[in-house]
Design an enzyme around this catalytic site. Structure first.
Site, PDB file in Angstrom:
ATOM      1  N   PHE A   1      45.415 -50.565 -49.584  1.00 18.23           N
ATOM      2  CA  PHE A   1      45.413 -50.994 -50.983  1.00 18.23           C
ATOM      3  C   PHE A   1      46.589 -50.313 -51.649  1.00 18.23           C
ATOM      4  O   PHE A   1      46.598 -49.076 -51.782  1.00 18.23           O
ATOM      5  CB  PHE A   1      44.078 -50.545 -51.575  1.00 18.23           C
ATOM      6  CG  PHE A   1      43.861 -50.728 -53.051  1.00 18.23           C
ATOM      7  CD1 PHE A   1      43.311 -51.907 -53.548  1.00 18.23           C
ATOM      8  CD2 PHE A   1      44.125 -49.700 -53.949  1.00 18.23           C
ATOM      9  CE1 PHE A   1      43.035 -52.054 -54.914  1.00 18.23           C
ATOM     10  CE2 PHE A   1      43.854 -49.831 -55.297  1.00 18.23           C
ATOM     11  CZ  PHE A   1      43.312 -51.006 -55.788  1.00 18.23           C
TER      12      PHE A   1
ATOM     13  N   GLU B   1      52.483 -45.891 -57.519  1.00 16.96           N
ATOM     14  CA  GLU B   1      53.927 -45.745 -57.297  1.00 16.96           C
ATOM     15  C   GLU B   1      54.342 -44.353 -57.742  1.00 16.96           C
ATOM     16  O   GLU B   1      53.591 -43.666 -58.437  1.00 16.96           O
ATOM     17  CB  GLU B   1      54.696 -46.794 -58.112  1.00 16.96           C
ATOM     18  CG  GLU B   1      54.348 -48.214 -57.719  1.00 16.96           C
ATOM     19  CD  GLU B   1      55.181 -49.255 -58.450  1.00 16.96           C
ATOM     20  OE1 GLU B   1      56.066 -48.883 -59.256  1.00 16.96           O
ATOM     21  OE2 GLU B   1      54.936 -50.453 -58.201  1.00 16.96           O
TER      22      GLU B   1
ATOM     23  N   GLY C   1      51.016 -43.554 -61.460  1.00 19.67           N
ATOM     24  CA  GLY C   1      49.768 -43.145 -60.795  1.00 19.67           C
ATOM     25  C   GLY C   1      48.596 -43.508 -61.693  1.00 19.67           C
ATOM     26  O   GLY C   1      48.081 -44.623 -61.639  1.00 19.67           O
TER      27      GLY C   1
ATOM     28  N   ILE D   1      30.307 -17.747 -48.125  1.00 20.10           N
ATOM     29  CA  ILE D   1      29.187 -17.330 -47.268  1.00 20.10           C
ATOM     30  C   ILE D   1      29.689 -16.917 -45.881  1.00 20.10           C
ATOM     31  O   ILE D   1      29.122 -16.033 -45.243  1.00 20.10           O
ATOM     32  CB  ILE D   1      28.135 -18.466 -47.192  1.00 20.10           C
ATOM     33  CG1 ILE D   1      27.419 -18.586 -48.547  1.00 20.10           C
ATOM     34  CG2 ILE D   1      27.123 -18.240 -46.054  1.00 20.10           C
ATOM     35  CD1 ILE D   1      26.487 -19.777 -48.683  1.00 20.10           C
ATOM     36  N   HIS D   2      30.778 -17.526 -45.441  1.00 17.05           N
ATOM     37  CA  HIS D   2      31.364 -17.155 -44.143  1.00 17.05           C
ATOM     38  C   HIS D   2      32.187 -15.865 -44.222  1.00 17.05           C
ATOM     39  O   HIS D   2      32.682 -15.385 -43.189  1.00 17.05           O
ATOM     40  CB  HIS D   2      32.277 -18.262 -43.617  1.00 17.05           C
ATOM     41  CG  HIS D   2      31.555 -19.419 -42.983  1.00 17.05           C
ATOM     42  ND1 HIS D   2      30.855 -20.353 -43.690  1.00 17.05           N
ATOM     43  CD2 HIS D   2      31.450 -19.794 -41.676  1.00 17.05           C
ATOM     44  CE1 HIS D   2      30.354 -21.268 -42.874  1.00 17.05           C
ATOM     45  NE2 HIS D   2      30.685 -20.934 -41.637  1.00 17.05           N
ATOM     46  N   GLY D   3      32.395 -15.334 -45.438  1.00 12.12           N
ATOM     47  CA  GLY D   3      33.218 -14.129 -45.564  1.00 12.12           C
ATOM     48  C   GLY D   3      34.621 -14.379 -45.032  1.00 12.12           C
ATOM     49  O   GLY D   3      35.160 -15.480 -45.166  1.00 12.12           O
TER      50      GLY D   3
ATOM     51  N   GLU E   1      41.688 -42.472 -56.620  1.00 10.01           N
ATOM     52  CA  GLU E   1      40.793 -43.456 -57.251  1.00 10.01           C
ATOM     53  C   GLU E   1      40.335 -42.998 -58.642  1.00 10.01           C
ATOM     54  O   GLU E   1      39.178 -43.149 -59.016  1.00 10.01           O
ATOM     55  CB  GLU E   1      39.617 -43.800 -56.333  1.00 10.01           C
ATOM     56  CG  GLU E   1      40.118 -44.401 -55.035  1.00 10.01           C
ATOM     57  CD  GLU E   1      39.086 -45.207 -54.299  1.00 10.01           C
ATOM     58  OE1 GLU E   1      38.172 -45.745 -54.929  1.00 10.01           O
ATOM     59  OE2 GLU E   1      39.221 -45.301 -53.064  1.00 10.01           O
TER      60      GLU E   1
ATOM     61  N   SER F   1      39.949 -36.614 -62.081  1.00  9.36           N
ATOM     62  CA  SER F   1      38.796 -36.183 -62.888  1.00  9.36           C
ATOM     63  C   SER F   1      39.098 -36.334 -64.382  1.00  9.36           C
ATOM     64  O   SER F   1      38.214 -36.701 -65.166  1.00  9.36           O
ATOM     65  CB  SER F   1      38.440 -34.727 -62.569  1.00  9.36           C
ATOM     66  OG  SER F   1      37.935 -34.647 -61.259  1.00  9.36           O
TER      67      SER F   1
HETATM   68  C1  LIG Z   1      45.848 -38.469 -50.177  1.00  9.97           C
HETATM   69  C2  LIG Z   1      45.993 -39.534 -51.206  1.00  9.97           C
HETATM   70  C3  LIG Z   1      45.626 -40.832 -50.905  1.00  9.97           C
HETATM   71  C4  LIG Z   1      45.809 -41.845 -51.843  1.00  9.97           C
HETATM   72  N1  LIG Z   1      45.518 -43.146 -51.499  1.00  9.97           N
HETATM   73  C5  LIG Z   1      45.889 -44.153 -52.338  1.00  9.97           C
HETATM   74  C6  LIG Z   1      45.766 -45.518 -51.933  1.00  9.97           C
HETATM   75  O1  LIG Z   1      45.275 -45.831 -50.842  1.00  9.97           O
HETATM   76  N2  LIG Z   1      46.236 -46.477 -52.777  1.00  9.97           N
HETATM   77  C7  LIG Z   1      46.793 -46.185 -53.983  1.00  9.97           C
HETATM   78  O2  LIG Z   1      47.202 -47.114 -54.687  1.00  9.97           O
HETATM   79  N3  LIG Z   1      46.897 -44.897 -54.416  1.00  9.97           N
HETATM   80  C8  LIG Z   1      46.470 -43.882 -53.620  1.00  9.97           C
HETATM   81  N4  LIG Z   1      46.585 -42.570 -54.030  1.00  9.97           N
HETATM   82  C9  LIG Z   1      47.199 -42.285 -55.331  1.00  9.97           C
HETATM   83  C10 LIG Z   1      46.222 -41.700 -56.331  1.00  9.97           C
HETATM   84  O3  LIG Z   1      45.336 -42.673 -56.770  1.00  9.97           O
HETATM   85  C11 LIG Z   1      47.054 -41.077 -57.458  1.00  9.97           C
HETATM   86  O4  LIG Z   1      47.653 -39.899 -56.930  1.00  9.97           O
HETATM   87  C12 LIG Z   1      46.226 -40.746 -58.660  1.00  9.97           C
HETATM   88  O5  LIG Z   1      45.829 -41.935 -59.302  1.00  9.97           O
HETATM   89  C13 LIG Z   1      46.963 -39.868 -59.671  1.00  9.97           C
HETATM   90  O6  LIG Z   1      48.255 -40.368 -59.927  1.00  9.97           O
HETATM   91  P1  LIG Z   1      49.508 -39.357 -59.861  1.00  9.97           P
HETATM   92  O7  LIG Z   1      49.451 -38.684 -58.543  1.00  9.97           O
HETATM   93  O8  LIG Z   1      50.724 -40.122 -60.198  1.00  9.97           O
HETATM   94  O9  LIG Z   1      49.216 -38.284 -60.966  1.00  9.97           O
HETATM   95  P2  LIG Z   1      49.528 -38.433 -62.543  1.00  9.97           P
HETATM   96  O10 LIG Z   1      48.991 -39.725 -63.049  1.00  9.97           O
HETATM   97  O11 LIG Z   1      50.955 -38.113 -62.768  1.00  9.97           O
HETATM   98  O12 LIG Z   1      48.642 -37.252 -63.112  1.00  9.97           O
HETATM   99  C14 LIG Z   1      49.057 -35.900 -63.118  1.00  9.97           C
HETATM  100  C15 LIG Z   1      48.039 -35.098 -63.928  1.00  9.97           C
HETATM  101  O13 LIG Z   1      48.007 -35.598 -65.278  1.00  9.97           O
HETATM  102  C16 LIG Z   1      46.689 -35.995 -65.605  1.00  9.97           C
HETATM  103  N5  LIG Z   1      46.720 -37.177 -66.453  1.00  9.97           N
HETATM  104  C17 LIG Z   1      47.436 -38.331 -66.289  1.00  9.97           C
HETATM  105  N6  LIG Z   1      47.163 -39.187 -67.272  1.00  9.97           N
HETATM  106  C18 LIG Z   1      46.231 -38.612 -68.061  1.00  9.97           C
HETATM  107  C19 LIG Z   1      45.526 -39.005 -69.248  1.00  9.97           C
HETATM  108  N7  LIG Z   1      45.710 -40.205 -69.815  1.00  9.97           N
HETATM  109  N8  LIG Z   1      44.639 -38.136 -69.786  1.00  9.97           N
HETATM  110  C20 LIG Z   1      44.441 -36.909 -69.232  1.00  9.97           C
HETATM  111  N9  LIG Z   1      45.068 -36.475 -68.125  1.00  9.97           N
HETATM  112  C21 LIG Z   1      45.944 -37.317 -67.542  1.00  9.97           C
HETATM  113  C22 LIG Z   1      46.019 -36.306 -64.275  1.00  9.97           C
HETATM  114  O14 LIG Z   1      44.621 -36.236 -64.373  1.00  9.97           O
HETATM  115  C23 LIG Z   1      46.615 -35.238 -63.383  1.00  9.97           C
HETATM  116  O15 LIG Z   1      45.916 -34.035 -63.556  1.00  9.97           O
HETATM  117  C24 LIG Z   1      46.345 -41.532 -53.131  1.00  9.97           C
HETATM  118  C25 LIG Z   1      46.661 -40.209 -53.453  1.00  9.97           C
HETATM  119  C26 LIG Z   1      46.501 -39.213 -52.513  1.00  9.97           C
HETATM  120  C27 LIG Z   1      46.886 -37.812 -52.891  1.00  9.97           C
END
Ligand SMILES: Cc1cc2nc3c(=O)[nH]c(=O)nc-3n(C[C@H](O)[C@H](O)[C@H](O)COP(=O)(O)OP(=O)(O)OC[C@H]3O[C@@H](n4cnc5c(N)ncnc54)[C@H](O)[C@@H]3O)c2cc1C
Length: 381
Positions: free
Chosen positions: A123, A127, A131, A338-340, A364, A367
């Protein structure tokens, strides 16, 4: 409200648990160490019907309800967090895109092959500069005769380097913001211009390749469009809602693994001439770990229940994923404690659970973004 698993759901849990204990748990450390995609385990899971769990049998799916799917994914993730992501990205994301938004021909051609795992799904939404802010994407799909020319790139795509079917989001109308995004089926083997730039070296989630993809004048026929032009943003949101239930499941599975290991370690590790499980401080940690895992599991099943009833479940799925991912990290952290000192080494799996759990708080919907979603839903109620 029913809190007991049905006979069928119990059987599914037992079947997947047996497979995980026999085939996945003994391989988990090796997968973590080598970071190799475990194609043989994926084949074995396909034989057990675990690569298309929630989809109808007419498309070679297992026809399971969403509770059973979540239970299955929880068990798989108990064995390996990376394998949990392989199945979740393949099923909840790529598979669901086709099931929910594909026409009959697209389902027959692409979903069926995903469900048998003859094809692996990915999926591709995120980019480098888009994100959390999905509409900021810059990948474009421009009309070209009876197809589209795609240019751009995607980052962090789970299964991206091993996928046969990629559900891709691109802008067909770059000036229309979120309404200008469309979704497509892309076939890496057939579509010239599909380039895998490489895979990430990650903290955890090993075994699931996270790929950077590039599309260089990649032409795709128009029958690969899912739904209508401009539907892509809604497709992404709806798919991620369902996906969040399964990331909750992955988190619960990892939390359970951390708890099980910590419990058995505490019962055999002796200090001061008695097992450390005799100390109330350790008992309270175990009590909290179990309580949190159970609460997360209930939130997960509540969201699954609403989804199955076709009711709105945006808030509940976000809460299940938010809570389960955060408690998984906390539970895994206490597992190390717990594993120290041993917990801080690779001699025990406790540290792997911690690294694997962390990811669930990021993908996805981070938080922070999930808290935004929950608050919005709450204020609109
Ligand atoms: C191992 C891995 C697998 C993944 N697999 C997929 C996949 O299969 N397909 C896909 O499309 N994507 C995938 N992702 C991408 C993932 O969904 C994004 O990394 C994620 O949505 C966060 O986007 P970002 O990394 O650009 O962080 P950013 O959006 O730049 O966020 C950086 C920080 O700012 C905070 N932030 C951003 N906007 C706000 C807001 N409006 N309010 C408060 N805080 C905010 C975020 O919470 C975070 O703490 C994957 C990521 C990882 C690490």
């Amino acid at each position: 409200m029913e809190f007991t698993l049905t006979e069928e759901q119990r059987q599914i849990r037992d079947t997947v648990a047996e497979f995980v204990d026999e085939e996945v748990v003994p391989r988990a450390a090796e997968i973590d160490e080598t970071d190799e995609y475990p194609a043989d385990l994926v084949d074995e899971m396909a034989d057990l019907g675990l690569m298309g769990m929630p989809f109808p049998v007419e498309y070679e799916g297992a026809g399971l309800d969403y509770h059973s799917y979540a239970i299955g994914l929880e068990e798989i993730s108990r064995g390996s967090g990376g394998l949990g992501t392989v199945v979740a990205a393949h099923t909840s994301l790529a598979g669901n895109m086709l099931y929910e938004f594909g026409d009959e021909a697209q389902k027959q051609e692409y979903l069926t092959a995903l469900n048998t795992a003859d094809d692996i799904g990915a999926f591709a939404l995120s980019e480098a500069e888009a994100g959390s802010d999905v509409p900021a994407m810059s990948t474009t799909a421009e009309r070209d005769g009876d197809g589209y020319v795609v240019n751009g790139g995607k980052l962090w795509i789970s299964n991206g380097s091993v996928a046969d079917t990629v559900t891709l989001f691109a802008k067909t109308d770059p000036d229309a913001g979120r309404n200008g995004i469309s979704s497509f089926v892309v076939r890496p083997e057939e579509d010239d211009g599909f380039i895998v730039e490489g895979t990430e070296d990650k903290l955890g989630d090993k075994g699931c390749p996270t790929a950077e993809l590039r599309f260089d004048d990649m032409w795709i026929p128009e029958d690969r469009l899912l739904g209508e032009e401009g539907d892509g943003f809604v497709h992404a949101l709806k798919t991620l809602n369902g996906g969040r239930i399964t990331i909750a499941a992955r988190s619960v599975g990892i939390a359970r693994a951390a708890l099980n290991e910590a419990k058995s370690y505490a019962q055999q590790r002796e200090q001061f001439d008695r097992p450390i499980s005799d100390f109330q401080a350790i008992q309270h940690k175990l009590a909290d770990m179990d309580t949190k895992a159970r609460a997360a599991e209930l939130l997960m099943h509540e969201a699954a229940d609403l989804k199955m009833r076709d009711e709105d479940y945006i808030k509940e799925a976000a809460q299940a994923k938010l809570y389960a991912s955060e408690i998984a990290r906390e539970v895994a952290n206490e597992g190390i404690q717990i594993h120290g000192g041993y917990g801080y080494t690779k001699d025990f799996p406790a540290e792997r659970f911690y690294r694997d759990a962390k990811l669930s708080e990021i993908y996805e919907g981070t938080s922070e973004v999930l808290r935004n979603t929950i608050a919005q839903q709450l204020l609109d109620e």
